[in-house]
Design an enzyme around this catalytic site. Structure first.
Site, PDB file in Angstrom:
ATOM      1  CB  ILE A   1      -5.386  -2.430  11.157  1.00 53.13           C
ATOM      2  CG1 ILE A   1      -5.546  -2.112  12.658  1.00 53.13           C
ATOM      3  CG2 ILE A   1      -4.117  -3.222  10.915  1.00 53.13           C
ATOM      4  CD1 ILE A   1      -5.774  -3.337  13.541  1.00 53.13           C
ATOM      5  CB  THR A   2      -9.863  -0.035   8.862  1.00 54.06           C
ATOM      6  OG1 THR A   2      -9.785  -1.061   7.852  1.00 54.06           O
ATOM      7  CG2 THR A   2      -9.259   1.247   8.343  1.00 54.06           C
TER       8      THR A   2
ATOM      9  CE1 TYR B   1      -7.164   3.819   9.786  1.00 51.26           C
ATOM     10  CE2 TYR B   1      -8.256   5.893   9.320  1.00 51.26           C
ATOM     11  CZ  TYR B   1      -7.271   4.965   9.034  1.00 51.26           C
ATOM     12  OH  TYR B   1      -6.402   5.201   7.993  1.00 51.26           O
TER      13      TYR B   1
ATOM     14  N   GLY C   1       0.805  -1.225   0.000  1.00 56.40           N
ATOM     15  CA  GLY C   1       0.000   0.000   0.000  1.00 56.40           C
ATOM     16  C   GLY C   1       0.834   1.269   0.000  1.00 56.40           C
TER      17      GLY C   1
ATOM     18  CG  ASP D   1     -13.906   1.018   8.893  1.00 52.02           C
ATOM     19  OD1 ASP D   1     -12.989   1.318   9.670  1.00 52.02           O
ATOM     20  OD2 ASP D   1     -13.949   1.404   7.702  1.00 52.02           O
TER      21      ASP D   1
END
Ligand code: CAA
Length: 240
Positions: A85-86, A147, A13, A88
């Protein structure tokens, strides 16, 4: 001797683009990763950048990993705290586990990465701390109480470190990427992603390289008077 840069989450990423851009700018780069051995091996094959596996959420692992990087490459001059990291979920559905996982990696991970290199930077009178925060730390985001809290926390970290490090030649700055075309954003349901892109005046997702170029600038000698600041790179989606 080339300066040494450590990039956490540096094999995929945005982190991969940062590692590559720093290498291209002449740094000796160490990229860390948490678990994806295959992606890390491929990244090293393709780029020649050395990868190291440790969990940034664990202080002792981070300290030992950084000691290994310094034994291999030399003292770390530039830290890019990028690993994140997420998990959600709307707040009413968010579990304590989702809260703690994100805080442990995204916020404690910054402490665990910067704290071991700080004394050496103070002694050598040079250091660059660059924390990859997020637009969502600036504006908040539906389903990201965890987050957004960590990414807002990043801004408090750099503003405080900036004051502590300035006399020792250390700068600490944050970059707040908007929505960048990485696996993290691609994991958002397509319909939601389309509605997000509609909110970006540039009309597109950002590219990892657009964040990496900001990092290269903040890492350089030329950026020495920029300290405690936040660079927003979000295609015009949000202004502070
Ligand atoms: N604003 C307002 N309402 C929203 C919303 C938003 N942004 N997103 C979803 N909702 C609403 C939905 O319309 C739905 O409403 P209804 O029940 O009335 O239909 C409700 O909230 C969602 O309810 P669900 O119970 O179906 O939600 P869920 O438990 O299935 O969770 C989700 C779905 C996790 C919220 C999913 O929609 C999602 O992932 N959203 C994206 C969140 C996001 O933007 N994350 C950023 C990831 S990228 C990143 O973090 C990188 C970076 O730094 C920029």
């Amino acid at each position: 001797m080339a300066r040494v840069a450590l990039v956490t989450g540096g094999s995929r990423g945005i982190g991969a683009a940062i590692s590559q851009a720093l290498k291209d700018a002449g740094y000796s780069v160490a990229a860390t990763y948490a678990g994806n051995d295959e992606a890390a091996a491929k990244f090293t094959d393709e780029t020649g950048i050395k990868t190291y596996k440790w969990n940034v959420a664990d202080y002792d692992e981070s300290k030992a990993g950084i000691a290994q990087v310094e034994a291999d490459l030399g003292p770390v001059d530039v830290v890019v705290a990028n690993a994140g990291i997420t998990r959600d979920a709307p707040f009413h559905k968010m579990t304590p586990e989702q809260w703690h996982q994100v805080v442990d990696t995204n916020l404690n991970g910054v402490f665990n990465t910067v704290h071991p290199v700080w004394p050496g930077m103070r002694e050598r009178k040079f250091g660059r701390i660059i924390v990859i925060s997020s637009i969502n730390g600036q504006k908040g985001q539906f389903a990201q109480v965890n987050y957004a809290a960590t990414k807002a926390g990043d801004l408090g970290i750099v503003k405080s470190l900036a004051q502590e490090g300035a006399r020792a030649g250390i700068t600490a700055n944050a970059i707040c990427p908007g929505y960048i075309g990485t696996d993290m954003v691609m994991a958002v349901p397509e319909k939601v992603r389309e509605s997000i892109i509609a909110q970006i005046p540039a009309g597109r997702l950002g590219e990892p390289e657009e964040i990496a170029r900001c990092v290269v600038f903040l890492a350089s000698e030329d950026s020495g008077f920029i300290n405690g600041s936040t660079i927003s790179a979000n295609g015009g989606q949000f202004f502070v």
